[in-house]
Design an enzyme around this catalytic site. Structure first.
Site, mmCIF file in Angstrom:
data_model
loop_
_atom_site.group_PDB
_atom_site.id
_atom_site.type_symbol
_atom_site.label_atom_id
_atom_site.label_comp_id
_atom_site.label_asym_id
_atom_site.label_seq_id
_atom_site.Cartn_x
_atom_site.Cartn_y
_atom_site.Cartn_z
ATOM 1 N N ASP A 221 0.842 -1.204 0.000
ATOM 2 C CA ASP A 221 0.000 0.000 0.000
ATOM 3 C C ASP A 221 0.876 1.253 0.000
ATOM 4 O O ASP A 221 0.620 2.227 -0.726
ATOM 5 C CB ASP A 221 -0.994 -0.003 1.168
ATOM 6 C CG ASP A 221 -0.410 -0.559 2.459
ATOM 7 O OD1 ASP A 221 0.739 -1.050 2.444
ATOM 8 O OD2 ASP A 221 -1.100 -0.493 3.495
ATOM 9 N N ASP A 249 1.510 -1.762 -13.798
ATOM 10 C CA ASP A 249 0.578 -0.920 -14.562
ATOM 11 C C ASP A 249 0.624 0.518 -14.058
ATOM 12 O O ASP A 249 0.594 1.472 -14.837
ATOM 13 C CB ASP A 249 -0.855 -1.449 -14.444
ATOM 14 C CG ASP A 249 -1.192 -2.392 -15.584
ATOM 15 O OD1 ASP A 249 -0.242 -2.963 -16.163
ATOM 16 O OD2 ASP A 249 -2.388 -2.561 -15.888
#
Ligand code: NAD
Length: 352
Positions: A221, A249
């Site tokens: 995270d 990505d």
């Protein structure tokens, strides 16, 4: 040096972009005194048309016997009605598994001249972006035990890693870091997941063999946040399969340019698979307007894997010069307009 390269041009813009990359490779071979033999094979929709299957056996055999596989892209609307087990993408999954490709490498680099394409502010980009995401490709939650219980009302997938799986991908990351800025950031969720604690322990063990490389760990995270806050802090980002899927990505979007980014997959075979990150772009196929740069840079990654590092750097420099000189395919925005073929020719000329 003599090398055998299998070219899987594939579908859509695949033949155009691989042909530009082959032109650049031919020029590189001449400049450095090598002999590259190009062996053209079928995979994807074109293989379904010719052989009835997306990955013919003879293609697999040729890839296994080669020094590297250069892939354009596969797929397109023509084959959308094929049954799931015989679609072009099955060829891609099949070749990954046939070559045992466990490491996926995706560099994300910003060219200063194209920084307008990035969604990040110039003040964030000014320190430069040159990140290599190393993603474990054939383990973790995508391959762990899964199931449905309670008549389909409960489902589970299992994140699972063995020491040997972590060790081999960690080695790829550290070896790469040695050729770059000597920093590895390993991504996990060790505050919650047992598999991440094992990941972290094995990565630390591997790090002992690379005393020159600085290692730090980030929870996934936090890594996602840091990538957009200050991407310049990263050199090699080492990730388990799912975290790498997501972060690669994210990293590629920072550069804002789908036509510029290559990817390589390495494994148990001598030959790796080298391709652009984009697809077959059927909407622009056959118009000579596709950007071949991602495929040209994939060819450079292939040369790196053949230990032809000087040659790989020469290709990257030629691409940098071409961009700095203002040559642009339509997807790259304003500039001196060129098509796919011409872009390949200019890059090849810039090899020197
Ligand atoms: P895509 O990446 O092919 O295209 C997305 C958009 O980006 C399109 O507008 C396209 O014109 C543009 N684009 C892509 N590459 C470009 C380039 N080199 N130069 C200029 N513009 C470029 O993604 P999609 O449209 O979702 O998929 C099209 C087909 O490709 C589908 O059949 C899909 O399954 C397949 N696909 C294949 C691969 C692969 O072979 N590795 C990867 C992704 C998608």
């Amino acid at each position: 040096m003599e090398k055998r390269i299998v070219v899987l041009a594939g579908d859509g813009i695949g033949p155009e972009i691989t042909s530009a990359a082959v032109e650049v490779l031919k020029k590189t071979a001449v400049k450095f005194g090598h002999k590259f033999d190009f062996d053209y094979r079928y995979m994807g929709g074109c293989a379904i048309d010719k052989f009835g299957v997306p990955l013919p056996e003879e293609t697999v055999a040729a890839c296994k016997a080669s020094d590297g596989v250069l892939l354009g892209a596969v797929g397109g609307p023509k084959w959308d009605s094929q049954p799931a087990e015989n679609r072009p993408e099955k060829g891609l999954l099949g070749i990954r598994s046939a070559l045992g490709l466990y490491a996926n490498l995706r560099p994300a680099v910003i060219y200063p001249e194209l920084s307008d394409a990035s969604p990040l502010k110039p003040s964030v980009l000014e320190k430069g972006v040159d990140v290599m995401v190393v993603r474990e490709l054939i383990g973790g939650i995508y391959f762990g035990r899964r199931g449905l219980e309670d008549d389909g009302k409960t489902a589970y997938d299992t994140e699972i890693y063995s020491e040997s799986e972590v060790r081999r991908i960690a080695k790829v990351a550290f070896d790469l870091a040695m050729t770059r800025r000597k920093k590895v950031t390993s991504v996990d969720k060790a505050n919650v997941l047992l598999s991440s604690r094992l990941w972290r322990r094995v990565v630390e063990e591997v790090a002992k063999d690379y005393p020159e490389v600085a290692l730090n760990h980030l929870y996934v995270d936090n890594a996602a946040m840091q990538l957009v806050k200050d991407p310049s802090q990263f050199d090699v980002l080492l990730c388990p399969n799912m975290f790498g899927d997501i972060l690669s990505d994210e990293a590629s979007q920072i550069t804002g340019s789908i036509g510029l980014l290559p990817s390589s997959s390495l494994g148990t075979c001598r030959a790796g698979l080298f391709e652009p990150i984009h697809g077959s772009a059927p909407d622009i196929a056959g118009q000579d307007i596709a950007n071949p740069i991602a495929t040209v840079l994939a060819a450079a990654m292939m040369l790196d894997n053949m230990n032809l590092h000087e040659e790989a750097r020469a290709i990257e420099k030629a691409v940098g010069k071409t961009i700095a000189d203002g040559w642009r395919t339509p997807d790259m925005g304003e500039g001196k307009r060129v098509g796919c073929k011409e872009m390949g020719r200019i890059i090849a000329k810039n090899i020197g």
